[in-house]
Write an enzyme that holds these catalytic residues in place. Structure first.
Site, PDB file in Angstrom:
ATOM      1  N   ASP A 183       0.842  -1.191   0.000  1.00 17.65           N
ATOM      2  CA  ASP A 183       0.000   0.000   0.000  1.00 17.65           C
ATOM      3  C   ASP A 183       0.880   1.244   0.000  1.00 17.65           C
ATOM      4  OD1 ASP A 183       0.950   0.215   2.591  1.00 17.65           O
ATOM      5  OD2 ASP A 183      -1.026   0.218   3.536  1.00 17.65           O
ATOM      6  N   CYS A 243       2.965  -3.372   4.074  1.00 11.49           N
ATOM      7  CA  CYS A 243       2.137  -2.224   4.403  1.00 11.49           C
ATOM      8  C   CYS A 243       2.765  -1.603   5.644  1.00 11.49           C
ATOM      9  CB  CYS A 243       0.669  -2.606   4.594  1.00 11.49           C
ATOM     10  SG  CYS A 243       0.288  -3.626   6.033  1.00 11.49           S
ATOM     11  N   THR A 258       2.366  -1.696   8.989  1.00 11.14           N
ATOM     12  CA  THR A 258       2.753  -2.643  10.044  1.00 11.14           C
ATOM     13  C   THR A 258       2.998  -4.047   9.502  1.00 11.14           C
ATOM     14  OG1 THR A 258       0.483  -3.322  10.501  1.00 11.14           O
ATOM     15  CG2 THR A 258       1.351  -1.429  11.767  1.00 11.14           C
ATOM     16  N   HIS A 264      10.714 -23.721   7.962  1.00 13.78           N
ATOM     17  CA  HIS A 264       9.725 -24.503   8.710  1.00 13.78           C
ATOM     18  C   HIS A 264       8.308 -24.387   8.171  1.00 13.78           C
ATOM     19  CE1 HIS A 264      12.309 -24.692  12.634  1.00 13.78           C
ATOM     20  NE2 HIS A 264      12.963 -25.090  11.552  1.00 13.78           N
ATOM     21  N   HIS A 280       7.865 -30.715   8.975  1.00 17.48           N
ATOM     22  CA  HIS A 280       7.265 -29.416   8.671  1.00 17.48           C
ATOM     23  C   HIS A 280       6.194 -29.555   7.585  1.00 17.48           C
ATOM     24  CE1 HIS A 280      10.260 -27.724  11.253  1.00 17.48           C
ATOM     25  NE2 HIS A 280      11.230 -28.223  10.505  1.00 17.48           N
TER      26      HIS A 280
END
Length: 144
Positions: free
Chosen positions: A9, A66, A68, A99, A134
């Site tokens: 963004d 973005c 955060t 993993h 995994h």
């Protein structure tokens, strides 16, 4: 060389441009799903097409950002074939790939430096999925 889907963004616009240029200089092909300016916008508008490109195989994996990293990661992970991992340190990116076989690296653009973003991207690109136990866990992620 692999094809990378990039999405972000307005908060991630400058970092996305930097990382795309860097990826091209490293020999990767890139596809830019936007945004294309620092004008305020909504991250889902770019996250969904990028996720679809990774799910379909049009792109091998993705890198998204973005402010955060949370919003775009939540959006990306709505797609059943996506395992988007929010990473703010190189070690997290390595483990996300080793993993979880993360197929989209997500960065918190407002909380890391450009130099840290470079280190995180490098760590993600160099890491390899370990498979084994995994894979069993990854097989249990999609909602049936």
């Amino acid at each position: 060389m692999a094809k990378i889907a990039f999405a972000g963004d307005h908060a991630g616009y400058e970092l996305k441009k930097h990382l795309m240029d860097r990826a091209v200089s490293m020999g990767y092909e890139v596809k830019d799903f936007g945004t294309f300016s620092e004008d305020s916008c909504d991250y889902p508008d770019y996250a969904h097409p990028a996720a679809e490109a990774v799910e379909s195989g049009d792109c091998d994996f993705g890198i998204a950002m973005c402010g955060t990293g949370n919003g775009i990661q939540m959006t990306l992970n709505k797609h059943q074939g996506i395992r988007a991992a929010l990473c703010w340190q190189p070690e997290l990116a390595v483990l996300a790939k080793e993993h979880n076989n993360a197929n989209i690296l997500v960065l918190p653009a407002r909380f890391i430096t450009r130099e840290m973003a470079d280190k995180i991207m490098d760590a993600y690109l160099e890491a390899k999925f370990e498979g084994g136990r995994h894979q069993r866990r990854i097989d249990k992620i999609p909602v049936k």
